[in-house]
Design an enzyme around this catalytic site. Structure first.
Site, PDB file in Angstrom:
ATOM      1  N   ASP A 124       0.842  -1.682   0.306  1.00 45.44           N
ATOM      2  CA  ASP A 124       0.181  -0.190   0.193  1.00 45.44           C
ATOM      3  C   ASP A 124       0.954   1.264   0.014  1.00 45.44           C
ATOM      4  OD1 ASP A 124      -2.355   1.693  -0.106  1.00 45.44           O
ATOM      5  OD2 ASP A 124      -2.576   1.099   2.165  1.00 45.44           O
ATOM      6  N   GLY A 130       0.264   5.831  -4.314  1.00 47.63           N
ATOM      7  CA  GLY A 130      -0.050   6.173  -4.517  1.00 47.63           C
ATOM      8  C   GLY A 130       0.257   8.010  -4.025  1.00 47.63           C
ATOM      9  N   HIS A 171       2.526   3.996  -9.106  1.00 48.52           N
ATOM     10  CA  HIS A 171       2.074   2.468  -9.488  1.00 48.52           C
ATOM     11  C   HIS A 171       3.288   1.375  -9.805  1.00 48.52           C
ATOM     12  CE1 HIS A 171      -1.770   1.861  -7.927  1.00 48.52           C
ATOM     13  NE2 HIS A 171      -2.068   2.917  -8.954  1.00 48.52           N
ATOM     14  N   LEU A 191      10.338 -20.294  -5.060  1.00 47.16           N
ATOM     15  CA  LEU A 191       9.375 -19.287  -4.033  1.00 47.16           C
ATOM     16  C   LEU A 191       7.888 -19.643  -5.217  1.00 47.16           C
ATOM     17  CD1 LEU A 191       8.740 -17.053  -2.928  1.00 47.16           C
ATOM     18  CD2 LEU A 191      10.472 -15.666  -4.255  1.00 47.16           C
TER      19      LEU A 191
END
Ligand code: IPE
Ligand code: IPE
Ligand code: MG
Length: 238
Positions: A14, A17, A31, A125
């Site tokens: 998060d 922005g 982004h 992974l």
């Protein structure tokens, strides 16, 4: 007892922005930077030896964002899947995507299916990307499938156990996360892995996602290693 490296780390990426806003840049730049941070972090995860990582990339509620931002994110995702697949494969990454694919563009679904197929047997992974994903929706869909099994007579209601239910979730072959990391200082789940996070340790980091580095990952793991996981039993030290 000292804990080792977590088997599965889930990340809510998060703050893209806010990262862009602080630099007077459009959100799309955030982004893009976030996608670069993810690429670097995957390398770090392999170096550290983490077996499973899940990344919250786009939530079911993110469809409510302005169409232009959705287009930016989907464009980035499309390019990311095209450009990173060979690198993923070479690095031994197995890719799995969870979420509601019916809302994604057809060509993106094809790219996802192709990436999952190509990387299926890799074992360095496992990277789970939560895309168009919502925890409540996942649970409701599981309930629908179970209801259909009951309706058709192949399952009795008293046979519905936690294990049976889990088999209907997107994550049926993925162990529950040991550690959840969320960046950008927000302290909430935002509809991520509601069932699977029941006993995960949580670490909240102030940095925005594009600034999250290998060092921050190691710090979060260090914090996790200090935690006393009790699962409802009495404390080890009591
Ligand atoms: C996370 O960053 C990426 C997605 C949700 C797709 P945000 O876009 O939520 O960035 P902030 O929270 O507005 O800073
Ligand atoms: C959660 O972040 C979803 C992803 C990181 C993909 P949001 O930015 O959408 O969450 P809220 O709106 O702050 O709860
Ligand atoms: Mg956000």
């Amino acid at each position: 007892m000292k804990k080792g490296i977590p088997n599965h780390i889930a990340v809510i990426m998060d703050g893209n922005g806010r990262w862009a806003k602080a630099r007077h840049l459009p959100r799309a730049f955030g982004h893009r930077k976030g996608a670069e941070a993810l690429r670097e972090l995957l390398k770090s995860a392999i170096e550290i030896g983490i077996p499973y990582m899940t990344f919250y990339s786009f939530s079911s509620e993110n469809w409510n964002r302005p169409q232009s931002e959705i287009n930016d994110i989907m464009g980035l995702l499309r390019r990311y899947l095209q450009s990173e697949l060979a690198t993923f494969h070479k690095a031994g990454i197995r890719l799995k995507v969870i979420g509601d694919r019916s809302r994604l563009a057809d060509d993106i679904v094809l790219l996802i299916e192709d990436a999952e197929r190509q990387t299926l047997n890799n074992d360095k992974l496992t990277v789970v990307m939560a895309l168009s994903y919502g925890g409540r929706q996942e649970i409701v869909e599981a309930a629908q499938r179970i209801a259909n099994q009951v309706k058709s007579g192949s399952l009795n209601p008293d046979q519905i156990t936690e294990n049976v239910f889990e088999q209907e979730l997107y994550t049926r072959d993925i162990p529950d996360p040991d550690l959840l990391i969320r960046t950008s200082g927000e302290m909430r789940i935002s509809n991520f892995l509601l069932w699977q996070l029941a006993y995960s340790e949580m670490v909240f980091v102030e940095k925005n996602w594009p600034d999250f580095s290998k060092n921050d990952l190691l710090t979060a793991i260090g914090e996790y290693q200090k935690r006393d996981r009790r699962y409802g039993s009495a404390a080890e030290t009591a």
